[in-house]
Design a protein around this motif. Structure first.
Motif, PDB file in Angstrom:
ATOM      1  N   LYS A  66     -85.944 -36.514-105.707  1.00  0.00           N
ATOM      2  CA  LYS A  66     -85.504 -35.152-105.396  1.00  0.00           C
ATOM      3  C   LYS A  66     -86.287 -34.509-104.260  1.00  0.00           C
ATOM      4  CE  LYS A  66     -88.617 -33.197-108.883  1.00  0.00           C
ATOM      5  NZ  LYS A  66     -88.727 -32.397-110.128  1.00  0.00           N
ATOM      6  N   TYR A  67     -87.289 -35.180-103.725  1.00  0.00           N
ATOM      7  CA  TYR A  67     -88.171 -34.541-102.754  1.00  0.00           C
ATOM      8  C   TYR A  67     -87.627 -34.690-101.332  1.00  0.00           C
ATOM      9  CZ  TYR A  67     -91.328 -34.534-106.721  1.00  0.00           C
ATOM     10  OH  TYR A  67     -91.878 -34.340-107.960  1.00  0.00           O
ATOM     11  N   PRO A  68     -87.780 -33.664-100.494  1.00  0.00           N
ATOM     12  CA  PRO A  68     -87.271 -33.732 -99.125  1.00  0.00           C
ATOM     13  C   PRO A  68     -88.142 -34.622 -98.243  1.00  0.00           C
ATOM     14  CG  PRO A  68     -88.456 -31.672 -99.447  1.00  0.00           C
ATOM     15  CD  PRO A  68     -88.412 -32.362-100.794  1.00  0.00           C
ATOM     16  N   ILE A  69     -87.580 -35.047 -97.121  1.00  0.00           N
ATOM     17  CA  ILE A  69     -88.295 -35.833 -96.127  1.00  0.00           C
ATOM     18  C   ILE A  69     -88.175 -35.116 -94.785  1.00  0.00           C
ATOM     19  CG2 ILE A  69     -88.420 -38.036 -94.905  1.00  0.00           C
ATOM     20  CD1 ILE A  69     -87.251 -39.376 -97.377  1.00  0.00           C
ATOM     21  N   PHE A  70     -89.313 -34.871 -94.149  1.00  0.00           N
ATOM     22  CA  PHE A  70     -89.356 -34.148 -92.880  1.00  0.00           C
ATOM     23  C   PHE A  70     -89.790 -35.108 -91.771  1.00  0.00           C
ATOM     24  CE2 PHE A  70     -90.473 -31.343 -96.370  1.00  0.00           C
ATOM     25  CZ  PHE A  70     -89.636 -30.249 -96.184  1.00  0.00           C
ATOM     26  N   THR A  71     -89.071 -35.068 -90.653  1.00  0.00           N
ATOM     27  CA  THR A  71     -89.417 -35.902 -89.507  1.00  0.00           C
ATOM     28  C   THR A  71     -89.398 -35.050 -88.242  1.00  0.00           C
ATOM     29  OG1 THR A  71     -88.391 -37.826 -90.554  1.00  0.00           O
ATOM     30  CG2 THR A  71     -88.855 -37.986 -88.210  1.00  0.00           C
TER      31      THR A  71
ATOM     32  N   LEU B 115     -77.078 -32.122-109.216  1.00  0.00           N
ATOM     33  CA  LEU B 115     -76.206 -31.070-109.724  1.00  0.00           C
ATOM     34  C   LEU B 115     -75.805 -31.327-111.170  1.00  0.00           C
ATOM     35  CD1 LEU B 115     -73.981 -30.888-106.518  1.00  0.00           C
ATOM     36  CD2 LEU B 115     -75.826 -29.321-107.145  1.00  0.00           C
ATOM     37  N   SER B 116     -76.681 -31.971-111.912  1.00  0.00           N
ATOM     38  CA  SER B 116     -76.460 -32.233-113.338  1.00  0.00           C
ATOM     39  C   SER B 116     -75.144 -32.975-113.540  1.00  0.00           C
ATOM     40  CB  SER B 116     -76.506 -30.928-114.128  1.00  0.00           C
ATOM     41  OG  SER B 116     -76.487 -31.180-115.519  1.00  0.00           O
ATOM     42  N   GLN B 117     -74.240 -32.443-114.375  1.00  0.00           N
ATOM     43  CA  GLN B 117     -72.993 -33.126-114.705  1.00  0.00           C
ATOM     44  C   GLN B 117     -72.043 -33.241-113.521  1.00  0.00           C
ATOM     45  OE1 GLN B 117     -72.121 -34.644-117.949  1.00  0.00           O
ATOM     46  NE2 GLN B 117     -74.322 -34.545-117.559  1.00  0.00           N
ATOM     47  N   PHE B 118     -72.297 -32.495-112.472  1.00  0.00           N
ATOM     48  CA  PHE B 118     -71.418 -32.520-111.311  1.00  0.00           C
ATOM     49  C   PHE B 118     -71.911 -33.481-110.226  1.00  0.00           C
ATOM     50  CE2 PHE B 118     -71.006 -28.406-113.375  1.00  0.00           C
ATOM     51  CZ  PHE B 118     -69.626 -28.364-113.605  1.00  0.00           C
ATOM     52  N   GLY B 119     -72.828 -34.371-110.558  1.00  0.00           N
ATOM     53  CA  GLY B 119     -73.279 -35.392-109.628  1.00  0.00           C
ATOM     54  C   GLY B 119     -74.449 -34.942-108.782  1.00  0.00           C
ATOM     55  N   TYR B 120     -74.463 -35.383-107.534  1.00  0.00           N
ATOM     56  CA  TYR B 120     -75.556 -35.039-106.629  1.00  0.00           C
ATOM     57  C   TYR B 120     -75.048 -35.100-105.190  1.00  0.00           C
ATOM     58  CZ  TYR B 120     -75.922 -40.111-106.041  1.00  0.00           C
ATOM     59  OH  TYR B 120     -75.647 -41.433-105.792  1.00  0.00           O
ATOM     60  N   ALA B 121     -75.813 -34.502-104.293  1.00  0.00           N
ATOM     61  CA  ALA B 121     -75.450 -34.491-102.875  1.00  0.00           C
ATOM     62  C   ALA B 121     -76.660 -34.883-102.044  1.00  0.00           C
ATOM     63  CB  ALA B 121     -74.944 -33.111-102.465  1.00  0.00           C
ATOM     64  N   ASP B 122     -76.429 -35.729-101.045  1.00  0.00           N
ATOM     65  CA  ASP B 122     -77.451 -36.071-100.058  1.00  0.00           C
ATOM     66  C   ASP B 122     -77.196 -35.232 -98.808  1.00  0.00           C
ATOM     67  OD1 ASP B 122     -78.719 -37.941-101.644  1.00  0.00           O
ATOM     68  OD2 ASP B 122     -77.474 -39.596-100.940  1.00  0.00           O
ATOM     69  N   LEU B 123     -78.155 -34.383 -98.473  1.00  0.00           N
ATOM     70  CA  LEU B 123     -78.017 -33.473 -97.339  1.00  0.00           C
ATOM     71  C   LEU B 123     -78.963 -33.902 -96.224  1.00  0.00           C
ATOM     72  CD1 LEU B 123     -78.094 -30.069 -99.295  1.00  0.00           C
ATOM     73  CD2 LEU B 123     -76.115 -31.511 -98.799  1.00  0.00           C
TER      74      LEU B 123
ATOM     75  N   ASP C 101     -74.957 -33.311 -92.225  1.00  0.00           N
ATOM     76  CA  ASP C 101     -74.297 -34.431 -92.902  1.00  0.00           C
ATOM     77  C   ASP C 101     -74.428 -34.217 -94.400  1.00  0.00           C
ATOM     78  OD1 ASP C 101     -73.422 -36.819 -93.981  1.00  0.00           O
ATOM     79  OD2 ASP C 101     -74.587 -38.094 -92.651  1.00  0.00           O
ATOM     80  N   VAL C 102     -73.290 -34.200 -95.102  1.00  0.00           N
ATOM     81  CA  VAL C 102     -73.275 -34.019 -96.552  1.00  0.00           C
ATOM     82  C   VAL C 102     -72.552 -35.199 -97.176  1.00  0.00           C
ATOM     83  CG1 VAL C 102     -72.581 -32.555 -98.480  1.00  0.00           C
ATOM     84  CG2 VAL C 102     -73.239 -31.511 -96.296  1.00  0.00           C
TER      85      VAL C 102
END
Length: 855
Positions: A652-657, A687-695, A745-746
C-alpha cells in the motif's frame, strides 16, 4: 477438532467390534446419510447445525450452505439435529442403506428468550439478535484494539513453514525420489495437506515490539532470525522470505480488511460487515467467565472476498473477541486456494482487555482439487505484555523493522529450543538439516539448474552464467533475423568485481552489436541484491526504437519481436556510461551517472534539417553528453530478485521518483545544452470489497532552447499486441513529442465484485478491470522544428507527410475495459482511443492481452 472426531470414531468402532465378538451380534453395516437443513418457514439454509447420534459421541455439523454428510459404522436407528433457537428433532435411519435425509427445523421461541438479545427467526438485519450482537462488537472495536492504549510492548515469536502437500503414494514412490525418502513426512490424512507431505522451508523470528499511539509508531526490534536457506545461485532467499511473509501477513480481526494472499478480505467485524455477512447465534457458553456467545457467520455471496467461520464474543460489556476461527468458502474468487484455516486466540490482560496470544494461519494452494499442492503455515505468539509504559523517543526512531543482532553469528538449535515460545511440530524439526542435506545430492542440483534455466533464463557454469536464453533469437525490420549470445560472471569468481557481455548479429543489416560492462561492489555483495552499492562502467552498441529509455534490461527477446503497424524507424546507438548506485536500508536510493551517446538513424528514419539555402540536409548522427541524477524513495518496499530484474511485491505504500538529466554541450562532442526534470509517484489504493486501483502520476519539463527532437520527451508508445502498463497502447511510435507534460494512469481491478453477482458467470471466477490513461503536454516555440529551421524536423512517412505531433490541441486519452483471470492467468482488454483520431495510421479500437498470474 478433526483429530478428536477421528479418535471418537476409532473408540466407537472398537467397542462395536468387541460387542460383536462376545455377544454374537450381526456384523455392523456402513450407512451414509446426507442432506440439507433449512428453516421450515423461510426456506433459508442453516449453517453449522449440530448432528448427533443419540447415545454416542459421534456427530458432525452442517457446512456454510446447510449441507451435511456422515458415514456410520454400526446399526444406529436415529439421528438428532440441534440448533440454538430452533426445536431439536430426530429422524429415523435405515441401517445399511445410503440415504438422503433433508431436515426442516422450526424456531423455538422459548429457547430464543435465553439468548442475551431477542429477535425473530427470518434472516434479516433488522431485529436480528445475531446482527445486534455484532453491531455491539463493532461499536466496541476501538476500546478493544491495541491502539486503545497509549503504549504497548510485548515479545513476539513467529514461525513460517512450507511443504509440498497432498502427495499420492505413487508420487512418493517414483524412482526420482528414491534418494529423497527421508524428506517425506506422513500425517493424519484428514488434516490440511493430506497424508503425505514434503517439508521444504522454515523460518523463525524473535522480536520485541514497541507501540506508541501518538505519534503513531510500531517498531519491531528483531532479536534473532533463522531460516532454511537454499543455494543463492538458484534462489533469492531474502526475496523468498519477503514473498512468503507477504502471502501470510499478520491477521488483525479488528481491522476493517484482512490481507490474505495479497488480497483484502473484509473482516467479520468490519464497520460494513453486516451488509456483506449473515450471522447466526450458535450457542451460549456459561461455563466460561465471562460468558461467551458463539457467533457463526457466512458470506451473503459465496464468491466475494469474505470469510466464513465463528467468533466467541465476551458478555462482560466489552464485547471483545476471545477466540475466532476463519476459513473461506470453496467458491470464493481466490486463485489456487484449496483450503484456508485461521485461528485467533486472545487472553485477558491486567488492563481488563483481551490481547492477542496466538494466531495461526494455514493455507494450501494447488492448481486443482486433486493435484499436489503447496501448504504453508504461519504461527505468531505473543507474551510479556507491558501496558502504558513510556519509552525514550530513541526507541521509536528509525525504520519499522530493525535488526538488533549480529547477522554474521548464526543461532543454532540450542538457542532456539529455549527462545521459541512453542515447540516445533514433528514435521518441522528436520527441515533445517534436510535442506542442507538436499543440496549435497547431485540430482537435486541438476534439477535446480534446469529449473533456473527455464524460469530465469540463465545456465550457470560456476564462475560464469550464460543467458538470458529468450534473447538468443529475435527479429525486427532493420536487422532482420538476429542471433545473440551473452553471459556474466557470478559471486563464485568474485564478490567485488562483476563483468557482463553479449554479442549479436543482424543478418539483414549485416552488422555486429555488442555490450560490455564492469561493476565494482563496495559492500562485498551481489550487484543484483538489495541494498545495492556499486559503480559500473559500460559500453553498448545496439539498436533501439526512438522514445524508449535506454536501459540495460534486455528488450530484444523473441516475444517483443511481434509488433503492429509501421515499425521501421530505429536508431543505432553507441553509448558510453558510468554510474554509481546506492540503496539505503530505509529504501531511499540514488543514482549518479555520466552518459555519452551517439545516435545514428536506421531504417527509414532520417535526421534532417534546412541548410542556409532552405534545402533539406541529411544529418548522419546526433552526439549527446549527459550528467544524470535519480532519487527514489520506496518505503517498506519488498521484492523478489530474479536473475534479470526485481519483481516487486506490491503493497500500500507509495513510490516516489525524481530524475534530472543535464545536457553538457561541448563536453565529449556533446551538441546540446538542456535541463530535463521528471517526477513520478505511484501507489496502490485498496478499496476493500470493491477491489483496488494502481495510480501513477508523472510530470516532466525540459528547460532549454533549440533542443533537437530526439532529446525531447518522445512519449511511450506500444505497437505490440500485449497490454503494457506503462505505455499508451493505441499510440504509435514517435507519434507525440513534448518538452513539458503531465500524465495520469489508473488501473482499476474490481476483483470480480460485479461478475460474482451474475449466475453461471460467477463460476468462471472472472474479474473486471478498467483503465484510464491521460496525457497533456506541449512544445514551446523555441523547440518546435516548424518554427526553427536549424532543428531536426519531425519524422515523415514515405509520402513526406508528418507522423510526429505535439499535444497542444487537447489531451491524449485512451481507456479500456477488460476481463482478467481468464484461465487464472490472462487479461484481455478492449482499448479505445478517444482523441487525435485524425492522425494517420491510428486505430480507434484495439484488443490487447497480458499475462497476469495473481491470487
Amino acid at each position: 477438532m478433526k483429530t478428536i472426531i477421528k479418535s471418537v470414531w476409532l473408540k466407537t468402532l472398537l467397542a462395536v467390534c468387541v460387542a460383536q465378538l462376545f455377544a454374537g451380534t450381526a456384523i455392523a453395516q456402513n450407512t451414509t446419510i446426507k442432506g440439507t437443513i433449512t428453516d421450515a418457514k423461510t426456506g433459508e439454509t442453516l449453517p453449522y447445525v449440530s448432528i448427533l447420534i443419540p447415545g454416542t459421541t459421534m456427530g458432525t455439523a452442517s457446512d456454510a450452505d446447510g449441507r451435511y454428510a456422515m458415514t456410520l459404522k454400526g446399526n444406529y436407528a436415529t439421528v438428532k439435529f440441534t440448533y440454538v433457537g430452533y426445536v431439536s428433532l430426530e429422524k429415523t435411519i435405515t441401517p445399511g442403506t445410503d440415504q438422503t435425509i433433508n431436515v426442516k427445523m422450526s424456531v423455538d421461541a422459548a429457547m430464543l428468550k435465553e439468548v442475551t438479545i431477542k429477535g425473530k427467526s427470518r434472516y434479516r438485519n433488522r431485529d436480528n439478535p445475531a446482527v445486534q450482537l455484532i453491531r455491539e462488537v463493532i461499536a466496541h472495536k476501538d476500546q478493544n484494539k491495541m491502539a486503545a492504549n497509549e503504549y504497548v510492548e510485548y515479545e513476539q515469536y513467529e514461525k513460517i513453514s512450507f511443504a509440498l502437500s497432498n502427495l499420492s503414494d505413487n508420487f512418493k514412490e517414483r524412482r526420482i525420489f528414491k534418494n529423497y525418502q527421508f524428506l517425506f513426512k506422513d500425517q493424519d490424512s484428514t488434516a490440511i495437506g493430506g497424508k503425505n507431505m514434503l517439508p521444504a522451508y522454515i523460518q523463525e523470528k524473535l522480536s520485541q515490539i514497541y507501540f506508541r499511539k501518538s505519534p503513531y509508531t510500531k517498531k519491531q526490534l528483531v532479536l534473532a532470525n533463522r531460516r532454511a536457506e537454499f543455494d543463492a545461485k538458484f534462489i533469492d532467499n531474502d526475496g523468498l522470505s519477503a514473498y512468503f511473509n507477504r502471502l501470510y501477513e499478520d491477521i488483525n480481526i479488528y481491522d476493517n480488511d484482512v490481507s490474505i494472499a495479497t488480497n483484502l478480505l473484509l473482516s467479520p467485524i468490519a464497520n460494513a460487515a453486516p451488509t456483506f455477512y449473515k450471522y447466526f447465534i450458535r450457542d451460549t457458553i456459561k461455563t466460561n467467565t465471562p460468558w461467551l456467545i458463539e457467533l457463526g457467520f457466512v458470506p451473503r455471496n459465496k464468491t466475494d472476498m469474505l470469510f466464513e467461520g465463528k467468533l466467541f464474543i465476551t458478555l462482560d460489556g466489552n464485547y471483545g473477541v476471545q477466540n475466532a476461527y476463519l476459513t473461506v468458502n470453496k467458491d470464493i474468487n481466490l486463485n489456487f486456494m484449496r483450503d484456508l484455516e485461521a485461528r485467533l486466540e486472545f487472553e485477558k490482560g491486567d488492563d481488563g482487555r483481551y490481547h492477542p496470544a496466538k494466531t495461526t494461519l494455514g493455507m494450501e494452494f494447488a492448481l486443482g482439487e486433486k493435484n499436489a499442492g503447496f501448504y504453508g503455515q504461519r504461527v505468531v505468539t505473543f507474551k510479556n505484555y507491558t501496558i502504558n509504559q513510556n519509552r525514550p523517543d530513541s526507541v521509536y526512531r528509525g525504520p519499522g523493522e530493525e535488526i538488533a543482532y549480529n547477522k554474521e553469528v548464526k543461532t543454532g538449535e540450542s538457542f532456539w529450543s529455549t527462545a521459541r515460545h512453542i515447540p516445533l511440530e514433528r514435521m518441522e524439526l528436520d527441515i533445517y538439516k534436510n535442506v542442507d542435506t538436499l543440496q549435497t545430492i547431485p540430482s537435486f542440483k541438476r534439477t535446480m539448474d534446469i529449473t533456473t534455466l527455464f524460469l530465469a533464463g540463465y545456465k550457470s557454469f560456476g564462475k560464469v552464467e550464460v543467458g538470458p536464453v529468450n534473447t538468443f533469437y529475435s527479429f525486427n525490420p532493420v536487422e532482420g533475423f538476429r542471433l545473440r549470445f551473452g553471459g556474466r560472471t557470478t559471486t563464485e569468481l568474485s564478490k567485488r568485481v562483476y563483468f557482463e557481455t553479449y554479442a549479436a548479429y543482424g543478418f539483414k543489416d549485416q552488422k555486429w552489436k555488442y555490450f560490455l560492462s564492469g561493476t565494482y561492489s563496495f559492500n562485498n555483495k551481489s550487484v543484483y541484491h538489495f541494498p545495492l552499492n556499486y559503480i559500473r562502467a559500460s559500453y553498448q552498441r545496439d539498436t533501439k526504437i526512438p522514445g524508449q529509455d535506454l536501459q540495460f534490461v534486455q528488450e530484444d527477446n523473441f516475444l517483443l519481436s511481434f509488433k503492429r503497424g509501421d515499425n521501421n524507424r530505429w536508431l543505432y546507438n553507441d553509448v558510453y556510461k558510468m554510474e554509481y548506485v546506492r540503496e539505503l536500508e530505509n529504501h531511499l536510493s540514488y543514482r549518479i551517472g555520466f552518459t555519452r551517446w551517439r545516435q545514428t538513424p536506421a531504417g527509414i528514419l532520417r535526421y534532417e534539417k534546412l541548410n542556409g539555402e532552405g534545402e533539406l540536409q541529411n544529418v548522419g548522427y546526433l552526439n549527446n553528453t549527459e550528467a544524470n541524477f535519480e532519487l527514489r524513495y520506496a518505503p517498506n518496499e519488498k521484492f523478489y530478485q530474479g536473475k534479470l530484474y526485481r519483481t516487486p511485491i506490491i503493497n500500500k505504500y507509495p513510490i516516489f521518483t525524481l530524475r534530472y538529466n543535464a545536457g553538457l554541450k561541448g563536453v565529449f562532442e556533446g551538441q546540446n545544452s538542456y535541463h530535463n526534470l521528471l517526477a513520478n509517484i505511484s501507489k496502490r489504493v485498496y478499496l476493500s470489497q470493491f477491489g483496488y486501483a494502481d495510480l501513477t502520476t508523472e510530470g516532466g519539463y525540459i528547460f532549454g532552447n533549440k533542443i533537437q527532437f530526439p532529446l525531447l520527451t518522445i512519449h511511450r508508445a506500444n505497437q505490440t499486441y500485449a497490454y503494457q502498463l506503462n505505455s499508451y497502447n493505441l499510440m504509435n511510435f514517435l507519434e507525440f513529442v513534448s518538452d513539458h507534460y503531465a500524465s495520469l494512469d489508473v488501473q482499476y481491478y474490481m476483483n470480480g465484485f460485479l461478475f460474482n453477482k451474475i449466475p453461471l458467470l460467477k463460476k468462471l471466477k472472472l474479474r473486471e478491470v478498467f483503465s484510464f490513461k491521460g496525457l497533456i503536454g506541449g512544445l514551446r516555440d523555441e523547440n518546435n522544428p516548424a518554427l526553427n529551421p536549424s532543428l531536426y524536423r519531425f519524422p515523415v512517412d514515405e509520402q513526406g507527410k508528418p507522423i510526429s505531433y505535439t499535444l497542444s490541441r487537447e489531451p491524449y486519452i485512451e481507456g479500456s475495459v477488460g476481463i482478467a483471470n481468464i484461465f487464472k492467468l490472462l487479461r484481455v482488454d478492449l482499448v479505445k482511443r478517444f482523441t487525435y483520431l485524425d492522425n494517420p495510421n491510428v486505430s480507434e479500437w484495439g484488443i490487447r492481452a497480458r499475462f497476469r498470474l495473481d491470487f
